[in-house]
Design a protein around this motif. Sequence first.
Motif, PDB file in Angstrom:
ATOM      1  N   ALA A  80      -8.872  -3.542   2.761  1.00  0.00           N
ATOM      2  CA  ALA A  80      -8.260  -4.772   3.270  1.00  0.00           C
ATOM      3  C   ALA A  80      -9.209  -5.492   4.217  1.00  0.00           C
ATOM      4  N   GLU A  81      -9.867  -4.743   5.088  1.00  0.00           N
ATOM      5  CA  GLU A  81     -10.826  -5.342   6.019  1.00  0.00           C
ATOM      6  C   GLU A  81     -12.000  -5.966   5.272  1.00  0.00           C
ATOM      7  N   GLU A  82     -12.504  -5.256   4.250  1.00  0.00           N
ATOM      8  CA  GLU A  82     -13.620  -5.788   3.465  1.00  0.00           C
ATOM      9  C   GLU A  82     -13.241  -7.072   2.723  1.00  0.00           C
ATOM     10  N   GLN A  83     -11.962  -7.202   2.374  1.00  0.00           N
ATOM     11  CA  GLN A  83     -11.500  -8.402   1.672  1.00  0.00           C
ATOM     12  C   GLN A  83     -11.227  -9.564   2.613  1.00  0.00           C
ATOM     13  N   GLY A  84     -11.393  -9.336   3.922  1.00  0.00           N
ATOM     14  CA  GLY A  84     -11.194 -10.412   4.895  1.00  0.00           C
ATOM     15  C   GLY A  84      -9.767 -10.540   5.398  1.00  0.00           C
ATOM     16  N   ALA A  85      -8.944  -9.530   5.158  1.00  0.00           N
ATOM     17  CA  ALA A  85      -7.568  -9.579   5.652  1.00  0.00           C
ATOM     18  C   ALA A  85      -7.544  -9.564   7.171  1.00  0.00           C
ATOM     19  N   LEU A  86      -6.530 -10.198   7.738  1.00  0.00           N
ATOM     20  CA  LEU A  86      -6.370 -10.205   9.188  1.00  0.00           C
ATOM     21  C   LEU A  86      -5.718  -8.929   9.694  1.00  0.00           C
ATOM     22  N   GLY A  87      -4.889  -8.314   8.853  1.00  0.00           N
ATOM     23  CA  GLY A  87      -4.179  -7.112   9.249  1.00  0.00           C
ATOM     24  C   GLY A  87      -3.572  -6.442   8.031  1.00  0.00           C
ATOM     25  N   LEU A  88      -2.989  -5.256   8.258  1.00  0.00           N
ATOM     26  CA  LEU A  88      -2.437  -4.457   7.170  1.00  0.00           C
ATOM     27  C   LEU A  88      -1.114  -3.837   7.595  1.00  0.00           C
ATOM     28  N   LEU A  89      -0.097  -3.975   6.721  1.00  0.00           N
ATOM     29  CA  LEU A  89       1.181  -3.291   6.866  1.00  0.00           C
ATOM     30  C   LEU A  89       1.302  -2.260   5.757  1.00  0.00           C
ATOM     31  N   LEU A  90       1.747  -1.056   6.108  1.00  0.00           N
ATOM     32  CA  LEU A  90       1.883   0.033   5.143  1.00  0.00           C
ATOM     33  C   LEU A  90       3.334   0.499   5.093  1.00  0.00           C
ATOM     34  N   PHE A  91       3.847   0.712   3.863  1.00  0.00           N
ATOM     35  CA  PHE A  91       5.201   1.237   3.719  1.00  0.00           C
ATOM     36  C   PHE A  91       5.254   2.210   2.553  1.00  0.00           C
ATOM     37  N   SER A  92       6.299   3.010   2.514  1.00  0.00           N
ATOM     38  CA  SER A  92       6.519   3.987   1.450  1.00  0.00           C
ATOM     39  C   SER A  92       7.667   3.509   0.583  1.00  0.00           C
ATOM     40  N   ASP A  93       7.399   3.260  -0.683  1.00  0.00           N
ATOM     41  CA  ASP A  93       8.425   2.711  -1.560  1.00  0.00           C
ATOM     42  C   ASP A  93       9.383   3.815  -2.012  1.00  0.00           C
ATOM     43  N   PRO A  94      10.677   3.530  -2.100  1.00  0.00           N
ATOM     44  CA  PRO A  94      11.610   4.559  -2.569  1.00  0.00           C
ATOM     45  C   PRO A  94      11.338   5.023  -3.998  1.00  0.00           C
ATOM     46  N   ALA A  95      10.631   4.234  -4.789  1.00  0.00           N
ATOM     47  CA  ALA A  95      10.257   4.701  -6.125  1.00  0.00           C
ATOM     48  C   ALA A  95       9.424   5.969  -6.044  1.00  0.00           C
ATOM     49  N   ASP A  96       8.649   6.093  -4.981  1.00  0.00           N
ATOM     50  CA  ASP A  96       7.785   7.252  -4.795  1.00  0.00           C
ATOM     51  C   ASP A  96       8.433   8.329  -3.922  1.00  0.00           C
ATOM     52  N   TYR A  97       9.198   7.921  -2.927  1.00  0.00           N
ATOM     53  CA  TYR A  97       9.638   8.864  -1.903  1.00  0.00           C
ATOM     54  C   TYR A  97      11.155   9.033  -1.792  1.00  0.00           C
ATOM     55  N   ALA A  98      11.919   8.283  -2.589  1.00  0.00           N
ATOM     56  CA  ALA A  98      13.376   8.469  -2.659  1.00  0.00           C
ATOM     57  C   ALA A  98      13.849   8.133  -4.076  1.00  0.00           C
ATOM     58  N   PRO A  99      13.283   8.792  -5.092  1.00  0.00           N
ATOM     59  CA  PRO A  99      13.517   8.381  -6.478  1.00  0.00           C
ATOM     60  C   PRO A  99      14.918   8.660  -6.997  1.00  0.00           C
ATOM     61  N   VAL A 100      15.679   9.538  -6.323  1.00  0.00           N
ATOM     62  CA  VAL A 100      17.020   9.877  -6.799  1.00  0.00           C
ATOM     63  C   VAL A 100      18.041   8.807  -6.409  1.00  0.00           C
TER      64      VAL A 100
END
Length: 576
Positions: A80-100
């Motif tokens: 993200a930094e290399e692409q010139g982004a100002l900042g980064l938000l990270l989240f965990s999608d329920p598709a991966d971490y709450a699939p039931v």
Amino acid sequence: MWVAATKQKPLYAPEESIPDIPFNFNGYGAAGNVRGSLVYAHYGSEKDFAFLANAGVNVSGTIVLARYGQSFRANIAQRAEEQGALGLLLFSDPADYAPVGPDFVYPHSYFMPPSAAPLGTTKLVDGDPLTPFYPATESAFRIPEEEASIPKIPVQPISYSDAFDLLSEMSGAAAPETWQGDLNMTYRLGPGFREADWTVNLEVNNQNIMTTTYNVIGVLQGREEPDRYVMLGNHLDAWLLGAVDPSSGTAAMLELSRVFLQLHNETGWRPRRSLVFCGWGAEEYGLVGSVEWTEQFAKQLSDRAVAYLNVDMAIEGNYTLRTKSVPILTEAVYESAKRIPNPNPEEVEAGRTTVYDTWAHRRPDPVQPNLPLMQLVGTGSDYKGLQHNIGVPCMDTRYTHDNNTLGDPLYHTVYETFALVDEIYDRGFKYHSAVTALWGDLAIKLAESKYREFFADAVVNFNKAVTLFDKVLNGLDQNNPLAVRQVNDQLMLVERSFIDPQGLPGRSDYNHVITAPSKNNAYGGTAFAGLVDTLTEIEEASENDKKSLWRTFAQHLAAVTHFINTAAKVLSDDLW
């Protein structure tokens, strides 16, 4: 004005409500207050950012929203930094971490609830960032923080509840089907929101301060070869409550050290070689304690360490064993797993009576399906410096989830509680006991055996050298301590032979040419990472850049060939 949650909501265990639970943050994320449009970047991989560019989405000057799950968070931050982004938000999608589904999450299961926001480091280079390549002792020279390899943009974890609020208001083209998650909406690429004047204001107030961290080292000195070390390790720090990571592993190591000490006190027993128990500090901030210790004592460890057995966490599930190892230890791990009773009564009833049996049944090797899958050693835990910089053979083991679950869904969240371990993962702590027994059995094997069981079937790819060496072993006088010491030293040198002082292409902090993590995902181990990563770059490079990359590939291939030949040669007494 909408504001994201600053802390994770208490849901069940009393300790989730203690007042000194920190705010959600990512270690080493830069302090700053930035404002911009929002862009959704899927898992934040190289290919994901390339797709955005091809789709006409300019990341520069925006704030990136990316998912955990397929790449180390520090790799995402770097891209993200290399692409010139100002900042980064990270989240965990329920598709991966709450699939039931939303009704089967913590505290009713081990799946991630909507309020969870995993913490973690965003520093890509391991060890103290101010003392690269040298130990962070009192006399160390420290570079200025602005020169350190840490992110220069703010990075912040958010819950998938907060991610829903952002994603549901985004504008732009619909993301590809493979980029869609399990939040009930159409994920869009951005940049921006349906309301044209809406932006994201990201404020991060991290402060990096100098502090002292401690490693705790205990030694049970060997009776015959006290200057040869079989090392066992686990880290002592956690982001939050840490009942799984690291305390499940810490409990196992404390119990194992107690048993060995009791055996010594009651019988006078000592192992043939020394057992060294290592409690590492500041692992979560980028393997600081173990890497700095390895740098400080590299010469002694390179000459004397026989192997390092790591248990970062004893469990992250109860489905089957998950083990990473260098090939030279693989057979020893298999043999130990065959001796450990199966903690799963349903598996025992099905005729699979050992840990090995369930491991082979539930996670077979795709190439050799009669054997359990043995993964390569990447990084992300305390074997990094020992394995990848000085060539000490390393292994890491734990119980894990089924193949459809990404690690521990509650990893680095406030919900990593004792209740999670005691009530959901391991009632009666039987899986903890199995991992502890495996760890101890393997340690005894490596510390006690003269040589044969120690590295059975080692370096099988060096057929000629191994065949000749096998003849030497068959004729060895095992009552001659100097002869035994000689062949053991030769075996120790095999793994060291794969260490290139120059490092991998463009990665001077990784020296092992056979086992190393890909530079695109520091968590995963890759065979011949220097060659594989260079081929990936060639595939994606412009025609103008391919010539120099092919030269890099040829140069590294020559180096790899040299070190493999060297590894075969150290099994011989001849100089050439």
